[in-house]
Design a protein around this motif. Structure first.
Motif, PDB file in Angstrom:
ATOM      1  N   ARG A  20     -34.130   8.745 -53.697  1.00 61.79           N
ATOM      2  CA  ARG A  20     -34.925   7.533 -53.490  1.00 61.79           C
ATOM      3  C   ARG A  20     -35.638   7.598 -52.142  1.00 61.79           C
ATOM      4  O   ARG A  20     -35.022   7.851 -51.108  1.00 61.79           O
ATOM      5  N   GLY A  21     -36.915   7.391 -52.163  1.00 63.68           N
ATOM      6  CA  GLY A  21     -37.683   7.353 -50.918  1.00 63.68           C
ATOM      7  C   GLY A  21     -37.586   8.651 -50.153  1.00 63.68           C
ATOM      8  O   GLY A  21     -37.724   9.746 -50.702  1.00 63.68           O
ATOM      9  N   ASP A  22     -37.349   8.538 -48.857  1.00 66.13           N
ATOM     10  CA  ASP A  22     -37.281   9.711 -47.984  1.00 66.13           C
ATOM     11  C   ASP A  22     -35.849  10.171 -47.715  1.00 66.13           C
ATOM     12  O   ASP A  22     -35.611  10.997 -46.829  1.00 66.13           O
ATOM     13  N   GLU A  23     -34.885   9.612 -48.449  1.00 61.47           N
ATOM     14  CA  GLU A  23     -33.495   9.970 -48.212  1.00 61.47           C
ATOM     15  C   GLU A  23     -33.259  11.457 -48.505  1.00 61.47           C
ATOM     16  O   GLU A  23     -33.810  12.029 -49.446  1.00 61.47           O
ATOM     17  N   ARG A  24     -32.420  12.067 -47.700  1.00 64.11           N
ATOM     18  CA  ARG A  24     -32.054  13.456 -47.904  1.00 64.11           C
ATOM     19  C   ARG A  24     -30.548  13.614 -47.770  1.00 64.11           C
ATOM     20  O   ARG A  24     -29.858  12.704 -47.311  1.00 64.11           O
ATOM     21  N   LEU A  25     -30.069  14.776 -48.135  1.00 70.16           N
ATOM     22  CA  LEU A  25     -28.643  15.054 -47.948  1.00 70.16           C
ATOM     23  C   LEU A  25     -28.278  14.946 -46.477  1.00 70.16           C
ATOM     24  O   LEU A  25     -29.016  15.397 -45.610  1.00 70.16           O
ATOM     25  N   VAL A  26     -27.149  14.344 -46.209  1.00 68.63           N
ATOM     26  CA  VAL A  26     -26.657  14.274 -44.835  1.00 68.63           C
ATOM     27  C   VAL A  26     -26.275  15.669 -44.361  1.00 68.63           C
ATOM     28  O   VAL A  26     -26.551  16.060 -43.227  1.00 68.63           O
ATOM     29  N   ALA A  27     -25.644  16.420 -45.231  1.00 70.90           N
ATOM     30  CA  ALA A  27     -25.229  17.779 -44.893  1.00 70.90           C
ATOM     31  C   ALA A  27     -24.908  18.524 -46.176  1.00 70.90           C
ATOM     32  O   ALA A  27     -24.635  17.923 -47.221  1.00 70.90           O
ATOM     33  N   SER A  28     -24.959  19.836 -46.101  1.00 67.46           N
ATOM     34  CA  SER A  28     -24.566  20.671 -47.237  1.00 67.46           C
ATOM     35  C   SER A  28     -24.010  21.983 -46.704  1.00 67.46           C
ATOM     36  O   SER A  28     -24.368  22.417 -45.597  1.00 67.46           O
ATOM     37  N   LYS A  29     -23.137  22.587 -47.482  1.00 64.15           N
ATOM     38  CA  LYS A  29     -22.514  23.824 -47.035  1.00 64.15           C
ATOM     39  C   LYS A  29     -21.987  24.586 -48.235  1.00 64.15           C
ATOM     40  O   LYS A  29     -21.506  23.986 -49.195  1.00 64.15           O
ATOM     41  N   SER A  30     -22.087  25.911 -48.169  1.00 59.75           N
ATOM     42  CA  SER A  30     -21.479  26.773 -49.176  1.00 59.75           C
ATOM     43  C   SER A  30     -20.220  27.388 -48.587  1.00 59.75           C
ATOM     44  O   SER A  30     -20.231  27.877 -47.456  1.00 59.75           O
ATOM     45  N   VAL A  31     -19.149  27.356 -49.347  1.00 62.90           N
ATOM     46  CA  VAL A  31     -17.867  27.894 -48.902  1.00 62.90           C
ATOM     47  C   VAL A  31     -17.519  29.085 -49.788  1.00 62.90           C
ATOM     48  O   VAL A  31     -17.544  28.982 -51.021  1.00 62.90           O
TER      49      VAL A  31
END
Length: 321
Positions: free
Chosen positions: A258-269
């Protein structure tokens, strides 16, 4: 018993009249002159799901009202014959009850036991004639879904598959040493005086790859379970068997779109399962960021360990997370 079925049928019809369509638990067919050609789809769907009810002689397009001229006796027999076209054969309770001046056919289809699924139209075979109930309709099951049901007949052994191309060098020496020390301490009379390779073979961490004729007895290769539990970097062979962590804004995944919202953080483990559990818990606790978090580390560890241990490791699923 008769009163129970009458009350249930009346309850279902009142609900469908209210919402204007069939439900997850109930399928209506007019069947004025002949049995519906899709009745076997519904028999399969209810048998493979959580069961359901079929009502014949009711018109959905006319507001779930009785069909004029409906022959209940003939349709009851036709439904019984349709049940014989299924594998395994469906054995429902089929009754005829009066409703608003017309006799309707009312049938209860019970969910089959896991060892009997999938239930399918015999002429179409399991991969072409197996259905599942979704909403108010019957959806053909995918080959993947059918294969998973068939696997439930026996304990799957995909975790014992040899990993092509992997060798003992792909195992983490520290993890291997820890495993050997633990089993020797727990079962000294069995493992204390055994060579490490022999112990790993007994535990099915390793297996002989007999397809390699250049090696007497077959070259030693890790099993899928051995590589995932003790490997240096299992993702070298299975890039998708890792963990993806995504921290979303708000309380819903939909908020990120929605709108300009983006993921706060992401990571591959990545790494072996023990390593991934530790890294995933550490990352999540950092993002939670509270001194007294709502989710204790022990709870997160248990949830992540269960997810990694019990995920689908069949060949069809190794390319996805």
């Amino acid at each position: 018993m008769v009163d129970d079925y009458t009350a249930k049928m009346t309850e279902l019809i009142e609900l469908m009249r209210l919402i204007g369509n069939d439900t997850q638990q109930c399928e209506v067919k007019e069947c004025k002159r002949k049995i519906s050609s899709t009745i076997t789809d519904t028999l399969s769907a209810f048998s493979n799901g959580s069961g359901g009810w079929i009502i014949l002689g009711l018109s959905e397009k006319n507001g779930f009202t009785p069909v004029e001229g409906f022959d209940a006796r003939a349709m009851q027999e036709a439904l019984s014959q349709a049940c014989e076209k299924m594998t395994p054969v469906v054995r429902p309770v089929i009754v005829t009850y009066p409703f608003e001046g017309v006799n309707l056919v009312f049938a209860r289809i019970d969910e089959m036991l896991p060892r009997d699924k999938p239930c399918f139209t015999t002429a179409l075979g399991p991969h072409g004639g197996s259905f599942i109930r979704t909403g108010d309709g019957d959806r053909r099951m995918t080959s993947y879904e059918v294969d998973r049901l068939i696997e439930e007949h026996l304990q799957p052994t995909y975790d014992l598959d040899i990993v092509p191309g992997a060798t003992t060098d792909d195992l983490d020496p520290q993890l291997v040493a820890g495993l050997l020390a633990r089993v020797r301490e727990q079962h000294p009379r069995v493992f204390a005086d055994r060579d490490g390779i022999d112990v790993l073979l007994d535990l099915q961490v390793l297996r002989h790859d007999d397809s390699d004729e250049s090696e007497v007895g077959g070259i030693l290769r890790p099993t899928l379970a051995g590589l995932l539990a003790l490997g240096r970097y299992p993702q070298k062979f299975y890039p998708r068997l890792g963990i993806s962590i995504a921290v979303f804004p708000g309380t819903s995944r939909d908020d990120v779109f929605r709108g300009d919202e983006r993921l706060v953080a992401s990571k591959s483990v990545v790494g072996s399962i023990p390593v991934m559990i530790d890294d995933a818990v550490d990352s999540l606790m950092r993002w939670i960021g509270a001194k007294k978090p709502d989710y204790p580390p022990l709870v997160l560890r248990e949830a992540i360990a269960n997810a990694l241990t019990h995920r689908d490791y069949s060949p069809d699923a190794r390319g996805t997370q």
